[in-house]
Design a protein around this motif. Structure first.
Motif, mmCIF file in Angstrom:
data_model
loop_
_atom_site.group_PDB
_atom_site.id
_atom_site.type_symbol
_atom_site.label_atom_id
_atom_site.label_comp_id
_atom_site.label_asym_id
_atom_site.label_seq_id
_atom_site.Cartn_x
_atom_site.Cartn_y
_atom_site.Cartn_z
ATOM 1 N N VAL A 3 -45.590 93.826 33.387
ATOM 2 C CA VAL A 3 -43.906 93.335 33.287
ATOM 3 C C VAL A 3 -43.831 94.329 31.917
ATOM 4 N N ARG A 4 -44.867 94.839 31.072
ATOM 5 C CA ARG A 4 -44.460 95.378 29.686
ATOM 6 C C ARG A 4 -44.309 96.691 30.210
ATOM 7 N N LEU A 5 -44.486 97.605 31.327
ATOM 8 C CA LEU A 5 -43.969 98.217 31.503
ATOM 9 C C LEU A 5 -43.037 98.610 31.940
ATOM 10 N N SER A 6 -42.446 96.690 32.624
ATOM 11 C CA SER A 6 -41.592 97.731 33.095
ATOM 12 C C SER A 6 -39.758 97.060 31.735
ATOM 13 N N GLU A 7 -40.563 96.966 31.272
ATOM 14 C CA GLU A 7 -39.668 97.142 29.691
ATOM 15 C C GLU A 7 -39.198 98.169 29.148
ATOM 16 N N GLU A 8 -40.395 99.342 28.840
ATOM 17 C CA GLU A 8 -40.398 100.903 28.052
ATOM 18 C C GLU A 8 -39.799 101.578 29.676
ATOM 19 N N TYR A 9 -40.148 101.182 30.846
ATOM 20 C CA TYR A 9 -39.478 102.562 32.240
ATOM 21 C C TYR A 9 -39.195 101.295 32.924
ATOM 22 N N PRO A 10 -37.861 100.601 32.934
ATOM 23 C CA PRO A 10 -37.328 100.244 34.219
ATOM 24 C C PRO A 10 -37.017 100.904 35.779
ATOM 25 N N GLY A 11 -37.793 99.907 37.345
ATOM 26 C CA GLY A 11 -37.635 100.934 37.970
ATOM 27 C C GLY A 11 -38.833 102.076 38.337
ATOM 28 N N ASP A 12 -39.198 101.735 37.078
ATOM 29 C CA ASP A 12 -40.281 103.063 37.467
ATOM 30 C C ASP A 12 -41.661 102.777 38.516
ATOM 31 N N PRO A 13 -41.397 103.294 39.287
ATOM 32 C CA PRO A 13 -43.425 103.082 40.761
ATOM 33 C C PRO A 13 -44.058 103.865 39.925
ATOM 34 N N GLY A 14 -44.176 103.794 38.789
ATOM 35 C CA GLY A 14 -45.574 103.895 37.880
ATOM 36 C C GLY A 14 -45.887 102.248 37.585
ATOM 37 N N ILE A 15 -44.883 101.402 37.564
ATOM 38 C CA ILE A 15 -44.785 99.981 37.291
ATOM 39 C C ILE A 15 -46.446 100.051 38.479
ATOM 40 N N VAL A 16 -46.182 99.949 39.545
ATOM 41 C CA VAL A 16 -46.846 99.596 41.022
ATOM 42 C C VAL A 16 -47.755 100.632 40.728
ATOM 43 N N ILE A 17 -48.014 101.892 40.404
ATOM 44 C CA ILE A 17 -49.800 102.465 40.082
ATOM 45 C C ILE A 17 -50.131 101.838 39.764
ATOM 46 N N SER A 18 -49.315 101.457 37.860
ATOM 47 C CA SER A 18 -51.090 100.537 37.084
ATOM 48 C C SER A 18 -51.723 99.467 37.875
ATOM 49 N N LEU A 19 -51.468 99.078 38.573
ATOM 50 C CA LEU A 19 -51.665 97.721 39.917
ATOM 51 C C LEU A 19 -53.063 98.239 40.340
ATOM 52 N N LEU A 20 -53.897 99.732 40.484
ATOM 53 C CA LEU A 20 -54.275 100.439 41.779
ATOM 54 C C LEU A 20 -54.825 101.000 40.606
ATOM 55 N N LEU A 21 -54.676 100.737 38.881
ATOM 56 C CA LEU A 21 -55.805 101.393 37.972
ATOM 57 C C LEU A 21 -56.672 100.140 37.590
ATOM 58 N N ASN A 22 -57.821 100.887 36.675
ATOM 59 C CA ASN A 22 -58.602 99.901 35.854
ATOM 60 C C ASN A 22 -57.384 99.666 34.107
ATOM 61 N N ARG A 23 -58.076 98.552 34.261
ATOM 62 C CA ARG A 23 -57.038 97.951 32.792
ATOM 63 C C ARG A 23 -57.908 97.532 32.210
ATOM 64 N N VAL A 24 -58.528 98.611 30.897
ATOM 65 C CA VAL A 24 -59.073 98.611 29.855
ATOM 66 C C VAL A 24 -59.513 98.083 28.527
ATOM 67 N N THR A 25 -59.485 97.783 27.860
ATOM 68 C CA THR A 25 -59.539 97.697 26.345
ATOM 69 C C THR A 25 -60.907 97.852 25.611
ATOM 70 N N LEU A 26 -60.187 98.874 24.883
ATOM 71 C CA LEU A 26 -61.612 98.872 23.949
ATOM 72 C C LEU A 26 -62.015 98.445 22.644
ATOM 73 N N GLN A 27 -62.466 98.775 22.510
ATOM 74 C CA GLN A 27 -62.912 97.683 21.056
ATOM 75 C C GLN A 27 -63.288 98.889 20.263
ATOM 76 N N ARG A 28 -62.562 98.314 18.716
ATOM 77 C CA ARG A 28 -63.422 99.445 17.838
ATOM 78 C C ARG A 28 -64.802 100.871 18.169
ATOM 79 N N GLY A 29 -64.802 101.382 18.044
ATOM 80 C CA GLY A 29 -65.490 102.211 18.282
ATOM 81 C C GLY A 29 -66.525 102.800 19.443
ATOM 82 N N GLU A 30 -65.608 102.294 20.634
ATOM 83 C CA GLU A 30 -66.141 102.217 21.549
ATOM 84 C C GLU A 30 -65.046 103.327 22.710
ATOM 85 N N ALA A 31 -65.374 103.799 23.882
ATOM 86 C CA ALA A 31 -64.708 105.047 23.965
ATOM 87 C C ALA A 31 -64.765 105.311 25.135
ATOM 88 N N LEU A 32 -64.035 105.739 25.893
ATOM 89 C CA LEU A 32 -63.594 106.520 26.947
ATOM 90 C C LEU A 32 -63.664 107.716 26.798
#
Length: 426
Positions: A243-272
Protein backbone atom coordinates in the motif's frame (compact mmCIF):
# COMPACT_ATOMS: atom_id res chain seq x y z
CA UNK A 1 48.21 11.97 9.47
CA UNK A 2 44.71 13.05 10.46
CA UNK A 3 42.79 15.32 8.06
CA UNK A 4 39.39 16.78 8.90
CA UNK A 5 36.86 16.23 6.11
CA UNK A 6 33.21 16.98 5.46
CA UNK A 7 30.61 17.10 2.72
CA UNK A 8 27.20 18.42 1.75
CA UNK A 9 24.43 15.79 1.92
CA UNK A 10 22.95 14.72 -1.40
CA UNK A 11 19.43 16.19 -1.82
CA UNK A 12 17.73 13.17 -3.42
CA UNK A 13 13.94 13.41 -3.26
CA UNK A 14 13.57 10.28 -1.12
CA UNK A 15 15.75 11.70 1.66
CA UNK A 16 14.62 12.87 5.08
CA UNK A 17 14.81 16.60 5.77
CA UNK A 18 15.66 16.12 9.45
CA UNK A 19 17.27 12.73 10.21
CA UNK A 20 20.87 13.55 9.27
CA UNK A 21 20.79 16.99 10.95
CA UNK A 22 19.37 15.44 14.12
CA UNK A 23 22.07 12.76 14.14
CA UNK A 24 25.04 15.00 13.42
CA UNK A 25 23.91 18.34 14.84
CA UNK A 26 24.03 20.05 11.45
CA UNK A 27 21.58 22.62 10.03
CA UNK A 28 18.16 21.75 8.66
CA UNK A 29 18.04 23.27 5.19
CA UNK A 30 14.41 22.64 4.28
CA UNK A 31 15.56 20.28 1.51
CA UNK A 32 15.79 16.50 1.75
CA UNK A 33 19.18 15.28 2.98
CA UNK A 34 19.45 11.73 1.66
CA UNK A 35 23.13 10.70 1.77
CA UNK A 36 26.29 12.16 3.26
CA UNK A 37 29.23 10.77 1.27
CA UNK A 38 32.60 10.30 2.93
CA UNK A 39 35.26 9.14 0.51
CA UNK A 40 36.99 9.92 -2.76
CA UNK A 41 34.24 8.89 -5.18
CA UNK A 42 34.18 11.43 -8.05
CA UNK A 43 30.42 11.80 -7.72
CA UNK A 44 30.83 13.69 -4.46
CA UNK A 45 34.36 13.56 -3.00
CA UNK A 46 34.72 14.68 0.61
CA UNK A 47 35.92 18.22 1.10
CA UNK A 48 39.17 18.89 2.96
CA UNK A 49 38.30 21.40 5.68
CA UNK A 50 41.82 22.88 5.80
CA UNK A 51 43.51 22.59 2.38
CA UNK A 52 46.76 23.88 3.91
CA UNK A 53 47.12 20.38 5.44
CA UNK A 54 46.93 18.72 2.02
CA UNK A 55 49.18 20.95 -0.06
CA UNK A 56 46.23 22.98 -1.31
CA UNK A 57 44.05 20.05 -2.39
CA UNK A 58 40.44 20.98 -1.74
CA UNK A 59 38.93 17.51 -1.77
CA UNK A 60 39.93 13.99 -0.87
CA UNK A 61 40.04 12.70 -4.46
CA UNK A 62 42.45 15.43 -5.57
CA UNK A 63 44.70 14.92 -2.55
CA UNK A 64 44.87 11.14 -2.99
CA UNK A 65 45.68 11.59 -6.68
CA UNK A 66 48.72 13.70 -5.76
CA UNK A 67 50.46 10.80 -3.97
CA UNK A 68 48.23 7.69 -3.81
CA UNK A 69 50.74 5.23 -2.33
CA UNK A 70 51.65 7.48 0.59
CA UNK A 71 48.11 8.69 1.29
CA UNK A 72 46.13 5.50 0.73
CA UNK A 73 48.68 2.69 0.93
CA UNK A 74 48.76 -0.68 -0.76
CA UNK A 75 45.50 -0.25 -2.72
CA UNK A 76 46.62 2.88 -4.57
CA UNK A 77 43.03 4.12 -4.38
CA UNK A 78 40.32 4.24 -1.75
CA UNK A 79 38.35 1.00 -2.26
CA UNK A 80 35.25 1.98 -0.27
CA UNK A 81 32.68 4.73 0.20
CA UNK A 82 31.17 5.51 3.62
CA UNK A 83 27.72 7.08 3.81
CA UNK A 84 25.15 8.26 6.30
CA UNK A 85 21.83 7.42 4.63
CA UNK A 86 18.42 8.80 5.64
CA UNK A 87 15.44 7.32 3.80
CA UNK A 88 12.29 9.36 4.28
CA UNK A 89 10.64 7.50 1.39
CA UNK A 90 11.35 4.17 -0.34
CA UNK A 91 14.34 3.93 -2.65
CA UNK A 92 14.26 2.11 -5.98
CA UNK A 93 14.54 -1.65 -6.25
CA UNK A 94 18.11 -2.29 -7.33
CA UNK A 95 20.98 -4.74 -7.53
CA UNK A 96 24.70 -4.53 -8.21
CA UNK A 97 26.91 -6.65 -10.48
CA UNK A 98 29.76 -8.97 -9.67
CA UNK A 99 33.28 -7.71 -10.34
CA UNK A 100 33.52 -9.84 -13.49
CA UNK A 101 30.17 -8.62 -14.85
CA UNK A 102 31.06 -5.00 -14.08
CA UNK A 103 34.33 -5.28 -15.98
CA UNK A 104 32.64 -6.89 -18.96
CA UNK A 105 29.71 -4.44 -18.97
CA UNK A 106 31.90 -1.37 -18.60
CA UNK A 107 34.10 -2.45 -21.50
CA UNK A 108 31.07 -3.32 -23.63
CA UNK A 109 29.38 0.05 -23.12
CA UNK A 110 32.66 1.89 -23.71
CA UNK A 111 33.13 0.02 -27.00
CA UNK A 112 29.57 0.91 -28.00
CA UNK A 113 30.27 4.59 -27.38
CA UNK A 114 27.68 5.01 -24.63
CA UNK A 115 28.50 8.24 -22.78
CA UNK A 116 29.14 7.98 -19.04
CA UNK A 117 26.32 10.46 -18.38
CA UNK A 118 23.85 8.68 -20.70
CA UNK A 119 20.78 7.85 -18.56
CA UNK A 120 20.54 4.44 -20.24
CA UNK A 121 24.08 3.46 -19.25
CA UNK A 122 24.35 0.63 -16.70
CA UNK A 123 28.07 0.56 -15.91
CA UNK A 124 29.80 3.76 -14.82
CA UNK A 125 32.98 1.93 -13.82
CA UNK A 126 34.57 -1.53 -13.81
CA UNK A 127 33.92 -2.28 -10.14
CA UNK A 128 31.44 -4.26 -8.10
CA UNK A 129 29.33 -2.65 -5.37
CA UNK A 130 28.64 -4.94 -2.41
CA UNK A 131 27.36 -2.96 0.57
CA UNK A 132 26.40 -3.21 4.21
CA UNK A 133 24.13 -1.04 6.32
CA UNK A 134 23.91 -0.67 10.10
CA UNK A 135 20.70 0.79 11.54
CA UNK A 136 21.09 4.02 13.49
CA UNK A 137 17.37 4.70 13.94
CA UNK A 138 15.16 2.62 16.24
CA UNK A 139 13.94 0.75 13.18
CA UNK A 140 15.22 0.48 9.63
CA UNK A 141 12.90 -1.10 7.06
CA UNK A 142 14.08 -2.80 3.87
CA UNK A 143 13.38 -5.34 1.17
CA UNK A 144 16.28 -7.68 0.41
CA UNK A 145 16.61 -10.86 -1.60
CA UNK A 146 13.96 -13.31 -2.79
CA UNK A 147 11.93 -14.99 -0.08
CA UNK A 148 11.16 -18.75 -0.09
CA UNK A 149 8.57 -19.77 -2.67
CA UNK A 150 6.44 -21.39 0.03
CA UNK A 151 6.01 -17.96 1.62
CA UNK A 152 5.06 -16.40 -1.72
CA UNK A 153 2.49 -19.15 -2.26
CA UNK A 154 1.03 -18.46 1.19
CA UNK A 155 0.75 -14.75 0.39
CA UNK A 156 -0.97 -15.35 -2.95
CA UNK A 157 -3.34 -17.90 -1.39
CA UNK A 158 -4.11 -15.31 1.30
CA UNK A 159 -4.92 -12.70 -1.33
CA UNK A 160 -7.18 -15.11 -3.20
CA UNK A 161 -9.00 -15.92 0.04
CA UNK A 162 -9.51 -12.26 0.89
CA UNK A 163 -10.78 -11.66 -2.65
CA UNK A 164 -13.52 -14.20 -1.87
CA UNK A 165 -12.60 -15.51 -5.28
CA UNK A 166 -11.50 -19.04 -4.59
CA UNK A 167 -13.58 -20.30 -7.50
CA UNK A 168 -12.32 -17.71 -9.98
CA UNK A 169 -9.50 -18.78 -12.29
CA UNK A 170 -6.28 -17.79 -10.52
CA UNK A 171 -4.68 -17.00 -13.87
CA UNK A 172 -7.24 -14.23 -14.46
CA UNK A 173 -6.41 -12.70 -11.10
CA UNK A 174 -2.66 -13.13 -10.84
CA UNK A 175 -1.27 -13.86 -14.30
CA UNK A 176 1.97 -15.89 -14.38
CA UNK A 177 2.11 -15.70 -10.59
CA UNK A 178 -0.14 -18.75 -10.79
CA UNK A 179 3.09 -20.73 -11.23
CA UNK A 180 3.93 -19.96 -7.64
CA UNK A 181 0.80 -21.83 -6.56
CA UNK A 182 1.28 -24.99 -8.56
CA UNK A 183 3.51 -27.53 -6.82
CA UNK A 184 3.81 -29.49 -10.05
CA UNK A 185 5.83 -26.68 -11.60
CA UNK A 186 8.73 -27.43 -9.29
CA UNK A 187 9.14 -30.80 -10.96
CA UNK A 188 10.43 -29.09 -14.11
CA UNK A 189 11.54 -25.64 -12.92
CA UNK A 190 13.76 -24.59 -10.04
CA UNK A 191 12.55 -21.95 -7.59
CA UNK A 192 15.01 -19.49 -9.14
CA UNK A 193 13.65 -20.16 -12.65
CA UNK A 194 10.08 -19.59 -11.49
CA UNK A 195 10.99 -16.30 -9.81
CA UNK A 196 12.95 -15.17 -12.85
CA UNK A 197 10.01 -15.83 -15.17
CA UNK A 198 7.61 -13.91 -12.92
CA UNK A 199 9.95 -10.92 -12.56
CA UNK A 200 10.59 -10.86 -16.32
CA UNK A 201 6.83 -10.84 -16.98
CA UNK A 202 6.19 -8.06 -14.47
CA UNK A 203 8.96 -5.83 -15.80
CA UNK A 204 7.74 -6.42 -19.35
CA UNK A 205 4.70 -4.30 -18.52
CA UNK A 206 1.46 -4.21 -20.48
CA UNK A 207 -2.25 -4.22 -19.70
CA UNK A 208 -2.20 -7.49 -17.76
CA UNK A 209 0.59 -6.27 -15.50
CA UNK A 210 -1.14 -2.93 -14.91
CA UNK A 211 -4.36 -4.74 -14.03
CA UNK A 212 -2.51 -7.02 -11.61
CA UNK A 213 -0.82 -4.08 -9.86
CA UNK A 214 -4.15 -2.32 -9.35
CA UNK A 215 -5.87 -5.49 -8.21
CA UNK A 216 -3.09 -6.31 -5.76
CA UNK A 217 -3.20 -2.85 -4.17
CA UNK A 218 -6.97 -3.00 -3.71
CA UNK A 219 -6.74 -6.48 -2.21
CA UNK A 220 -3.91 -5.46 0.13
CA UNK A 221 -5.97 -2.52 1.37
CA UNK A 222 -8.86 -4.90 2.02
CA UNK A 223 -6.56 -7.40 3.73
CA UNK A 224 -5.33 -4.77 6.19
CA UNK A 225 -8.84 -4.25 7.58
CA UNK A 226 -8.90 -5.32 11.26
CA UNK A 227 -11.41 -8.04 10.39
CA UNK A 228 -8.67 -9.90 8.51
CA UNK A 229 -5.92 -9.51 11.10
CA UNK A 230 -6.04 -13.22 11.93
CA UNK A 231 -5.30 -14.02 8.28
CA UNK A 232 -2.59 -11.54 7.41
CA UNK A 233 -0.11 -12.30 10.18
CA UNK A 234 2.89 -12.75 9.59
CA UNK A 235 2.61 -10.91 6.27
CA UNK A 236 1.03 -7.70 7.54
CA UNK A 237 4.23 -5.68 7.02
CA UNK A 238 4.52 -6.94 3.43
CA UNK A 239 0.94 -5.89 2.68
CA UNK A 240 1.47 -2.51 4.34
CA UNK A 241 4.52 -2.10 2.11
CA UNK A 242 2.40 -2.78 -0.98
CA UNK A 243 0.00 0.00 0.00
CA UNK A 244 2.79 2.44 0.84
CA UNK A 245 4.66 1.76 -2.40
CA UNK A 246 1.44 2.32 -4.35
CA UNK A 247 1.21 5.77 -2.81
CA UNK A 248 4.79 6.62 -3.76
CA UNK A 249 4.95 4.84 -7.14
CA UNK A 250 1.37 4.26 -8.38
CA UNK A 251 1.09 1.54 -10.99
CA UNK A 252 4.74 0.44 -10.72
CA UNK A 253 5.40 -3.32 -11.23
CA UNK A 254 7.88 -3.11 -8.35
CA UNK A 255 4.85 -3.06 -6.05
CA UNK A 256 4.18 -6.69 -6.98
CA UNK A 257 7.87 -7.60 -6.92
CA UNK A 258 8.00 -6.42 -3.29
CA UNK A 259 5.87 -9.43 -2.30
CA UNK A 260 8.50 -11.76 -3.73
CA UNK A 261 11.19 -10.31 -1.45
CA UNK A 262 12.16 -10.66 2.19
CA UNK A 263 10.63 -7.83 4.21
CA UNK A 264 12.92 -6.98 7.13
CA UNK A 265 12.96 -4.48 9.99
CA UNK A 266 16.34 -3.89 11.60
CA UNK A 267 16.54 -2.69 15.17
CA UNK A 268 19.12 -0.08 16.09
CA UNK A 269 22.61 -1.61 15.76
CA UNK A 270 21.58 -4.51 13.52
CA UNK A 271 23.14 -4.87 10.08
CA UNK A 272 22.47 -6.26 6.60
CA UNK A 273 25.08 -7.26 4.04
CA UNK A 274 23.99 -7.11 0.39
CA UNK A 275 26.36 -8.90 -2.00
CA UNK A 276 26.29 -8.81 -5.79
CA UNK A 277 22.98 -9.85 -7.31
CA UNK A 278 20.87 -9.27 -4.19
CA UNK A 279 17.80 -7.22 -5.16
CA UNK A 280 16.96 -4.73 -2.43
CA UNK A 281 15.30 -1.45 -1.55
CA UNK A 282 15.57 0.60 1.61
CA UNK A 283 12.10 1.71 2.71
CA UNK A 284 12.70 4.01 5.67
CA UNK A 285 15.18 4.74 8.42
CA UNK A 286 18.59 6.17 9.22
CA UNK A 287 21.73 4.11 8.82
CA UNK A 288 25.46 4.09 8.22
CA UNK A 289 26.24 2.44 4.90
CA UNK A 290 29.59 1.15 3.63
CA UNK A 291 30.17 -0.09 0.11
CA UNK A 292 32.77 -0.61 -2.57
CA UNK A 293 33.59 2.66 -4.34
CA UNK A 294 31.41 2.03 -7.39
CA UNK A 295 28.40 3.66 -9.02
CA UNK A 296 27.05 0.59 -10.81
CA UNK A 297 23.32 0.21 -10.17
CA UNK A 298 20.85 -1.98 -12.06
CA UNK A 299 17.34 -0.78 -11.21
CA UNK A 300 14.34 -3.08 -10.99
CA UNK A 301 11.35 -0.87 -10.27
CA UNK A 302 10.01 1.87 -7.99
CA UNK A 303 11.77 4.49 -10.08
CA UNK A 304 11.20 6.71 -13.12
CA UNK A 305 14.80 5.98 -14.18
CA UNK A 306 15.91 3.59 -16.90
CA UNK A 307 15.46 -0.15 -16.27
CA UNK A 308 17.48 -2.46 -18.49
CA UNK A 309 15.40 -5.60 -18.02
CA UNK A 310 17.64 -8.10 -19.87
CA UNK A 311 20.76 -6.91 -18.05
CA UNK A 312 18.99 -6.90 -14.69
CA UNK A 313 17.80 -10.47 -15.21
CA UNK A 314 21.42 -11.51 -15.86
CA UNK A 315 22.68 -9.73 -12.73
CA UNK A 316 20.02 -10.84 -10.23
CA UNK A 317 20.47 -13.83 -7.94
CA UNK A 318 17.01 -15.44 -8.00
CA UNK A 319 17.79 -18.15 -5.46
CA UNK A 320 15.60 -17.65 -2.38
CA UNK A 321 17.81 -16.82 0.58
CA UNK A 322 17.36 -16.00 4.28
CA UNK A 323 17.51 -12.37 5.34
CA UNK A 324 21.23 -11.48 4.99
CA UNK A 325 21.92 -10.29 8.52
CA UNK A 326 25.56 -9.50 9.25
CA UNK A 327 26.49 -10.28 12.83
CA UNK A 328 29.37 -8.19 14.19
CA UNK A 329 32.55 -9.62 15.61
CA UNK A 330 33.58 -8.27 19.03
CA UNK A 331 37.34 -8.67 19.45
CA UNK A 332 37.45 -6.44 22.54
CA UNK A 333 35.20 -4.39 24.82
CA UNK A 334 33.91 -1.29 23.07
CA UNK A 335 34.77 -2.57 19.59
CA UNK A 336 32.52 -4.24 17.03
CA UNK A 337 33.63 -5.19 13.51
CA UNK A 338 31.25 -5.75 10.60
CA UNK A 339 33.28 -7.93 8.24
CA UNK A 340 31.76 -8.95 4.87
CA UNK A 341 33.09 -11.61 2.51
CA UNK A 342 34.89 -9.12 0.25
CA UNK A 343 38.27 -7.43 0.80
CA UNK A 344 37.05 -3.94 -0.09
CA UNK A 345 35.92 -2.78 3.34
CA UNK A 346 35.36 -3.42 7.04
CA UNK A 347 33.25 -1.24 9.31
CA UNK A 348 34.24 -0.73 12.96
CA UNK A 349 31.93 0.66 15.62
CA UNK A 350 34.11 2.05 18.41
CA UNK A 351 32.38 3.05 21.66
CA UNK A 352 34.62 4.01 24.58
CA UNK A 353 33.10 5.30 27.79
CA UNK A 354 29.54 4.10 27.14
CA UNK A 355 28.19 2.06 30.04
CA UNK A 356 29.37 1.33 33.57
CA UNK A 357 31.94 -1.27 32.54
CA UNK A 358 32.99 0.29 29.24
CA UNK A 359 36.71 0.95 28.68
CA UNK A 360 37.86 4.56 28.60
CA UNK A 361 39.85 3.85 25.44
CA UNK A 362 39.62 1.33 22.59
CA UNK A 363 42.44 0.27 20.28
CA UNK A 364 41.99 -0.82 16.67
CA UNK A 365 44.41 -1.23 13.76
CA UNK A 366 42.84 -0.70 10.32
CA UNK A 367 44.28 -2.37 7.21
CA UNK A 368 44.97 0.84 5.31
CA UNK A 369 43.56 4.34 5.03
CA UNK A 370 40.51 4.89 7.23
CA UNK A 371 37.61 7.31 7.43
CA UNK A 372 35.82 7.93 10.70
CA UNK A 373 32.68 9.82 11.64
CA UNK A 374 31.58 10.59 15.19
CA UNK A 375 27.82 10.16 15.60
CA UNK A 376 27.64 10.70 19.38
CA UNK A 377 29.66 12.23 22.19
CA UNK A 378 33.18 13.65 22.23
CA UNK A 379 36.23 11.58 21.30
CA UNK A 380 39.95 11.73 20.64
CA UNK A 381 41.65 9.48 18.09
CA UNK A 382 45.41 9.00 18.23
CA UNK A 383 47.93 7.10 16.11
CA UNK A 384 51.68 6.71 15.69
CA UNK A 385 52.39 10.33 14.83
CA UNK A 386 49.34 12.43 15.58
CA UNK A 387 45.92 12.77 17.14
CA UNK A 388 42.61 14.40 16.35
CA UNK A 389 39.63 15.54 18.43
CA UNK A 390 36.10 14.72 17.28
CA UNK A 391 32.66 15.77 18.42
CA UNK A 392 29.28 14.68 17.08
CA UNK A 393 29.13 15.33 13.33
CA UNK A 394 32.91 15.50 12.76
CA UNK A 395 34.63 13.27 10.18
CA UNK A 396 38.31 12.52 9.67
CA UNK A 397 40.57 10.80 7.12
CA UNK A 398 43.45 8.77 8.58
CA UNK A 399 46.51 7.82 6.55
CA UNK A 400 47.75 4.23 6.95
CA UNK A 401 51.08 5.23 8.52
CA UNK A 402 49.24 6.03 11.77
CA UNK A 403 49.05 2.27 12.42
CA UNK A 404 47.19 1.29 15.58
CA UNK A 405 44.52 3.83 16.51
CA UNK A 406 43.41 4.52 20.06
CA UNK A 407 39.98 6.10 20.52
CA UNK A 408 39.26 7.63 23.92
CA UNK A 409 36.51 9.71 25.48
CA UNK A 410 32.77 8.98 25.55
CA UNK A 411 30.85 8.43 22.36
CA UNK A 412 30.40 6.45 19.15
CA UNK A 413 32.75 6.42 16.18
CA UNK A 414 32.14 4.52 12.94
CA UNK A 415 35.41 3.80 11.19
CA UNK A 416 35.64 2.48 7.62
CA UNK A 417 38.79 0.80 6.34
CA UNK A 418 39.88 -1.77 3.75
CA UNK A 419 39.52 -5.45 4.56
CA UNK A 420 42.43 -7.63 5.56
CA UNK A 421 45.05 -8.42 2.90
CA UNK A 422 44.67 -11.79 1.23
CA UNK A 423 47.66 -13.32 3.01
CA UNK A 424 46.04 -12.60 6.39
CA UNK A 425 42.69 -14.14 5.57
CA UNK A 426 41.85 -17.58 7.05
Amino acid sequence: MFVAIGNTPRPYAWGSATAIPELLGTPVTGEPQAELWLGAHPGSPSQVLDPAETGGAGDLAAWIASDPTRIVGRQGSLPYLLKILAAGAPLSLQAHPTLERAREGFARENAAGVALDDPTRNYKDALHKPELVVALSERYDALCGFRPLDEVREIVDLLVTIDNAQTAPRWELYGPMVHLLEDSVTLTETDAEILQSVVAWLLGGGEEVSALVGHLVRTAEKALHPAHAHLTDPYTASLETVVRLSEEYPGDPGIVISLLLNRVTLQRGEALYLPAGNIHAYLSGLGVELMAASDNVLRGGLTPKHIDVPELLEVLDFDPLPVPYLEPQQPSAGLQLFVPDVPDFVLARVEPGLGADAPTSVAYTPFGAAIGICVAGSLSIAGASGSHALVRGDAVFVTPDEGELTVSGTGTLFLAAPGAPAHLLP
